[in-house]
Design an enzyme around this catalytic site. Sequence first.
Site, PDB file in Angstrom:
ATOM      1  N   GLU A   3       1.787 -15.463  -5.560  1.00 51.33           N
ATOM      2  CA  GLU A   3       1.157 -15.458  -4.235  1.00 51.33           C
ATOM      3  C   GLU A   3       1.686 -16.604  -3.377  1.00 51.33           C
ATOM      4  O   GLU A   3       1.996 -16.441  -2.202  1.00 51.33           O
ATOM      5  CB  GLU A   3      -0.359 -15.572  -4.400  1.00 51.33           C
ATOM      6  CG  GLU A   3      -1.131 -15.508  -3.098  1.00 51.33           C
ATOM      7  CD  GLU A   3      -2.588 -15.856  -3.311  1.00 51.33           C
ATOM      8  OE1 GLU A   3      -3.429 -14.965  -3.142  1.00 51.33           O
ATOM      9  OE2 GLU A   3      -2.891 -17.023  -3.647  1.00 51.33           O
ATOM     10  N   HIS A  17      -6.015 -14.064   6.164  1.00 50.96           N
ATOM     11  CA  HIS A  17      -4.684 -14.660   6.301  1.00 50.96           C
ATOM     12  C   HIS A  17      -3.741 -13.872   5.411  1.00 50.96           C
ATOM     13  O   HIS A  17      -4.177 -13.111   4.542  1.00 50.96           O
ATOM     14  CB  HIS A  17      -4.703 -16.135   5.854  1.00 50.96           C
ATOM     15  CG  HIS A  17      -5.142 -16.261   4.449  1.00 50.96           C
ATOM     16  ND1 HIS A  17      -6.467 -16.275   4.095  1.00 50.96           N
ATOM     17  CD2 HIS A  17      -4.442 -16.282   3.298  1.00 50.96           C
ATOM     18  CE1 HIS A  17      -6.554 -16.324   2.782  1.00 50.96           C
ATOM     19  NE2 HIS A  17      -5.346 -16.326   2.262  1.00 50.96           N
ATOM     20  N   HIS A  19      -0.102 -13.464   2.890  1.00 49.06           N
ATOM     21  CA  HIS A  19       0.818 -14.090   1.945  1.00 49.06           C
ATOM     22  C   HIS A  19       2.068 -13.222   1.849  1.00 49.06           C
ATOM     23  O   HIS A  19       1.992 -12.005   2.007  1.00 49.06           O
ATOM     24  CB  HIS A  19       0.216 -14.185   0.538  1.00 49.06           C
ATOM     25  CG  HIS A  19      -0.952 -15.098   0.433  1.00 49.06           C
ATOM     26  ND1 HIS A  19      -0.824 -16.467   0.374  1.00 49.06           N
ATOM     27  CD2 HIS A  19      -2.279 -14.842   0.364  1.00 49.06           C
ATOM     28  CE1 HIS A  19      -2.016 -17.019   0.271  1.00 49.06           C
ATOM     29  NE2 HIS A  19      -2.935 -16.054   0.266  1.00 49.06           N
ATOM     30  N   ASP A  24       2.090  -2.953   0.920  1.00 43.26           N
ATOM     31  CA  ASP A  24       2.864  -3.776   1.864  1.00 43.26           C
ATOM     32  C   ASP A  24       2.280  -3.648   3.273  1.00 43.26           C
ATOM     33  O   ASP A  24       1.987  -2.549   3.732  1.00 43.26           O
ATOM     34  CB  ASP A  24       4.326  -3.312   1.856  1.00 43.26           C
ATOM     35  CG  ASP A  24       5.239  -4.276   2.608  1.00 43.26           C
ATOM     36  OD1 ASP A  24       4.936  -5.484   2.660  1.00 43.26           O
ATOM     37  OD2 ASP A  24       6.260  -3.805   3.143  1.00 43.26           O
ATOM     38  N   HIS A  25       2.126  -4.768   3.930  1.00 39.31           N
ATOM     39  CA  HIS A  25       1.576  -4.821   5.287  1.00 39.31           C
ATOM     40  C   HIS A  25       0.216  -4.147   5.387  1.00 39.31           C
ATOM     41  O   HIS A  25      -0.051  -3.365   6.301  1.00 39.31           O
ATOM     42  CB  HIS A  25       2.570  -4.248   6.314  1.00 39.31           C
ATOM     43  CG  HIS A  25       3.713  -5.186   6.544  1.00 39.31           C
ATOM     44  ND1 HIS A  25       4.796  -5.274   5.695  1.00 39.31           N
ATOM     45  CD2 HIS A  25       3.919  -6.114   7.498  1.00 39.31           C
ATOM     46  CE1 HIS A  25       5.622  -6.203   6.132  1.00 39.31           C
ATOM     47  NE2 HIS A  25       5.106  -6.743   7.218  1.00 39.31           N
ATOM     48  N   CYS A  82      -8.343 -19.484   0.788  1.00 39.53           N
ATOM     49  CA  CYS A  82      -8.351 -18.020   0.804  1.00 39.53           C
ATOM     50  C   CYS A  82      -9.716 -17.456   1.210  1.00 39.53           C
ATOM     51  O   CYS A  82      -9.842 -16.254   1.430  1.00 39.53           O
ATOM     52  CB  CYS A  82      -7.896 -17.453  -0.539  1.00 39.53           C
ATOM     53  SG  CYS A  82      -6.110 -17.613  -0.787  1.00 39.53           S
ATOM     54  N   HIS A 136      -5.497 -10.917   3.173  1.00 43.87           N
ATOM     55  CA  HIS A 136      -6.755 -10.777   2.441  1.00 43.87           C
ATOM     56  C   HIS A 136      -7.726 -11.878   2.852  1.00 43.87           C
ATOM     57  O   HIS A 136      -7.370 -12.803   3.570  1.00 43.87           O
ATOM     58  CB  HIS A 136      -6.519 -10.807   0.917  1.00 43.87           C
ATOM     59  CG  HIS A 136      -6.132 -12.135   0.357  1.00 43.87           C
ATOM     60  ND1 HIS A 136      -6.101 -12.410  -0.991  1.00 43.87           N
ATOM     61  CD2 HIS A 136      -5.750 -13.293   0.956  1.00 43.87           C
ATOM     62  CE1 HIS A 136      -5.723 -13.655  -1.187  1.00 43.87           C
ATOM     63  NE2 HIS A 136      -5.500 -14.215  -0.032  1.00 43.87           N
TER      64      HIS A 136
HETATM   65 NI    NI Z   1      -4.944 -16.199   0.215  1.00 42.33          NI
END
Ligand code: NI
Length: 141
Positions: A126, A39, A41, A79-80, A33, A14
Amino acid sequence: MVRVTRNYRFSASHRLHLANLSEEDNQRLFGKCANPHGHGHNYLLSVTVEGPIDSRTGLAVNTFELDGLVREHVIGKIDHTYLNRDVAGLNGIPATTENIASFVQSQLQAAWPGTFPALAHIRVQETKRNVIELAVIQREV
Ligand code: NI
């Protein structure tokens, strides 16, 4: 009544960014973020249900059915992915951990079988330092 929690993992990327704020203000609000390149998580999701123990099975919930529901309606959708772009229900809003927890809640509530014990609690982690907990308010029927 007992509470049963199942834990799941998903990975997603995100970027937290509000278009009407300067880069500086975005950094101040979202920290790392806000990084313009995005990037990822590795998230941990915990779903808690609450209900009576079935006297025949000794279980409060069929965990295979619960896992199937969470995989179909949550994990399989996020996911992904790149949360900002790929997930209906998250695109157009900041993909914060808070909004991810709300997304999980609405996905699960929309699909929740009447035979299941009540959905009680959702937790999304997270990072080691960033954990969001959402107590599900039961709607009166
Ligand atoms: Ni982040």
